[in-house]
Enzyme design. Structure first.
Site, PDB file in Angstrom:
ATOM      1  N   SER A 167       0.823  -1.203   0.000  1.00 30.19           N
ATOM      2  CA  SER A 167       0.000   0.000   0.000  1.00 30.19           C
ATOM      3  C   SER A 167       0.868   1.268   0.000  1.00 30.19           C
ATOM      4  O   SER A 167       1.650   1.448  -0.914  1.00 30.19           O
ATOM      5  CB  SER A 167      -0.965  -0.052   1.190  1.00 30.19           C
ATOM      6  OG  SER A 167      -1.990   0.881   1.007  1.00 30.19           O
ATOM      7  N   ASP A 193      -0.155  -4.100  -3.944  1.00 33.48           N
ATOM      8  CA  ASP A 193      -1.282  -3.196  -4.122  1.00 33.48           C
ATOM      9  C   ASP A 193      -0.909  -1.764  -3.712  1.00 33.48           C
ATOM     10  O   ASP A 193      -1.473  -1.207  -2.760  1.00 33.48           O
ATOM     11  CB  ASP A 193      -2.530  -3.679  -3.368  1.00 33.48           C
ATOM     12  CG  ASP A 193      -3.814  -3.292  -4.118  1.00 33.48           C
ATOM     13  OD1 ASP A 193      -3.737  -3.048  -5.337  1.00 33.48           O
ATOM     14  OD2 ASP A 193      -4.880  -3.204  -3.484  1.00 33.48           O
ATOM     15  N   HIS A 275      -7.479  -5.774  -0.736  1.00 35.19           N
ATOM     16  CA  HIS A 275      -6.239  -4.988  -0.717  1.00 35.19           C
ATOM     17  C   HIS A 275      -5.075  -5.877  -0.254  1.00 35.19           C
ATOM     18  O   HIS A 275      -4.035  -5.935  -0.874  1.00 35.19           O
ATOM     19  CB  HIS A 275      -6.464  -3.819   0.247  1.00 35.19           C
ATOM     20  CG  HIS A 275      -5.461  -2.702   0.150  1.00 35.19           C
ATOM     21  ND1 HIS A 275      -4.835  -2.342  -1.013  1.00 35.19           N
ATOM     22  CD2 HIS A 275      -4.991  -1.850   1.114  1.00 35.19           C
ATOM     23  CE1 HIS A 275      -4.014  -1.303  -0.763  1.00 35.19           C
ATOM     24  NE2 HIS A 275      -4.093  -1.008   0.510  1.00 35.19           N
TER      25      HIS A 275
END
Ligand SMILES: *[C@@H]1O[C@H](CO)[C@@H](O)[C@H](O)[C@H]1NC(C)=O
Ligand SMILES: *[C@@H]1O[C@H](CO)[C@@H](O)[C@H](O)[C@H]1NC(C)=O
Length: 498
Positions: A167, A193, A275
């Site tokens: 992330s 991600d 995610h």
């Protein structure tokens, strides 16, 4: 607007508590970089804690202190092994998430050995999202300085470093790669991600990009766009960008789960599921050596679903996760694959190509077919195939079929037209009245051959009707297709000579 589409948007509103603007876009790299340095100057100690991971230990990890070489020895850092740095993302609760320990443990279980360091920047990540975004530059700078220090103090080469960021952590890795001094680059960066909000559409210097390391790969698992925003970044940011299941949603993370956990917690869990899938796909690649997922170069998921992208020629395919082939190409590649909902995530991809001859060309048929695939290792029943816009006229259909199991080499296909044959009795009557007609005159679908390509083995096969005199398919009937004769001869010859 479906509820599921609202999710990323709601999440961002809830989490940032402010409307996001694109003002960051105007800020140039120098300005942001200067800001990062200014923030750093105010600090006496680095914000990032470099925690050296040891097997079976989830707390009180030995900390490597920059400019204190004795801490390397104390933590038993092994100079002859590669260094993996795991970098977390934005934090809701100020704690290290459980995936970090799973990832670290997976590296220790791998047949190769590594130094595994967890870069803990929680104090800067447990803030409002836009602030955490700004902080990614500061942390990137700190990681760059840490790697520079390893190089100057113990001659540990940056090319032996693999940053793995989830992330926001993916962009932290990118900044570390672009801020590190000198012309040599960090060995590898894997973005799991990579975060989307405030990064999507930015120039390559303001996010993770292929320039940030010798080799950059990214796995995109939650890029559902809503009003221009998504949790994960949609655009390619690496040398190879993987889009499992199209990168929007992941199997097992769907609305059912949302209904089961209504409220903020439910939204959080559903977003987290897709995610964080990027992380678990990577862990899977470390743990399941014999179940490496293959992904294929394709324009988009709709094209991929037609089964036409299963080629491995000229680096058109690559392995997802740790064991990726680090072949750099001139242009970035978007790779697609399907996965299961749980580990091991691997599925086997097949392209089926079927040419139907529709004998009554003016009537559109909307049939459903089921296939039974008989392989040398296993059989799979009830594989569904429903042509999207029915069958009208003569047409070749190409579609993707994925199997959870390895059936070995495909030997035989049973093809069944589902449903009841409403015409059967009528045809009997016709034949009674007009005995010169025969069953052979009855219109149906002619299906001569089935062509199959297996993505994982790259094998191409052609199947012919077992009974060459009867290639007509009627409702409620099952027909068997075997390897075509020429193929069979070739196979036999090959078997004899090898
Ligand atoms: C460091 O790793 C190498 C390679 O695996 C190994 O031979 C060596 O014994 C290790 N050194 C220490 C101090 O553990
Ligand atoms: C389909 O192919 C058959 C046999 O080749 C032919 O007789 C028929 O006219 C074709 N129908 C259409 C709609 O092209």
């Amino acid at each position: 607007m479906g509820r599921i589409q609202l999710l990323p948007f709601l999440l961002i509103l809830l989490l940032t508590e402010q409307t996001l603007t694109q003002k960051g876009k105007q800020k140039c790299k120098e300005e942001e970089h200067a800001l990062a340095i200014r923030i750093k100057k105010h600090q006496n100690t680095p914000e990032t804690k470099f925690k050296f991971y040891e097997e079976g230990r989830d707390e009180d990890l030995c900390q490597i202190q920059i400019f204190q070489p004795e801490t390397l020895e104390k933590c038993s850092f092994n100079e002859s092994l590669p260094l993996v740095v795991i970098i977390h993302g934005w934090s809701v609760d100020g704690m290290l998430e459980s995936w970090i320990w799973k990832m670290a443990a997976a590296f220790k279980l791998h047949k190769s050995q590594f130094n595994v360091v967890i870069a803990d920047w929680l104090t800067f990540a447990h803030v409002h999202y836009p602030i955490a975004v700004q902080n990614t530059r500061v942390i990137g700078l700190e990681i760059a300085e840490f790697l520079e220090w390893l190089e100057s103090s113990i001659q540990f080469p940056r090319s032996n470093v693999h940053l793995i960021g989830y992330s926001l952590g993916a962009h932290v890795s990118g900044f570390a790669g672009s801020y590190i001094s000198g012309s040599n680059k960090i060995g590898r960066i894997t973005g799991l991600d990579p975060a989307g909000p405030l990064f999507e559409g930015m120039s390559s210097t303001d996010r993770l990009s292929p320039d940030d390391a010798n080799f950059v790969d990214a796995i995109h698992t939650f890029t559902q766009q809503h009003m221009g925003l998504s949790v994960g970044i949609n655009q390619p940011v690496a040398h190879y960008d993987f889009y499992p299941n199209g990168g929007h949603f992941q199997p097992g993370c769907h609305i059912k789960n949302l209904i089961a956990n209504i409220g903020f917690h439910g939204i959080k869990e559903t977003v987290k599921c897709a995610h964080e899938r990027s992380v678990h796909l990577f862990i899977d690649s470390l743990l399941n050596d014999d179940k490496q997922s293959m992904a294929y170069w394709c324009k988009d998921i709709n094209t991929f679903d037609k089964g036409v992208c299963l080629s491995c020629r000229k680096n058109r395919c690559n392995t997802l996760g740790y064991n990726i082939k680090k072949k750099r190409l001139k242009r970035a590649r978007k790779l697609f694959l399907k996965t299961r909902s749980h580990m091991p995530y691997k599925v086997y991809h097949y392209q089926f190509k079927i040419h139907f001859i529709h004998q009554t060309k003016d009537i559109q048929l909307d049939p459903t077919f089921t296939l039974t695939l008989i392989g040398t290792k296993e059989d799979v029943e009830n594989v569904l195939f429903t042509p999207d816009d029915g069958i009208k006229g003569n047409k070749t259909y190409s579609f993707l079929i994925t199997l959870d199991t390895d059936i070995g080499e495909l030997m035989m296909i049973k093809f069944k037209w589902e449903g009841i044959d409403v015409w059967a009795n009528i045809w009997d009557t016709v034949q009674t009245i007009m005995p010169w007609t025969s069953e052979a005159d009855r219109p149906g679908l002619l299906l001569n051959t089935i062509r199959v390509k297996a993505g994982e083995t790259q094998e191409q096969m052609t199947f012919c009707s077992e009974n060459v005199d009867n290639i007509k398919l009627l409702p409620a009937q099952e027909k068997t297709y075997v390897r075509c004769r020429n193929n069979a001869k070739k196979q036999a010859r090959k078997a004899r000579t090898s």
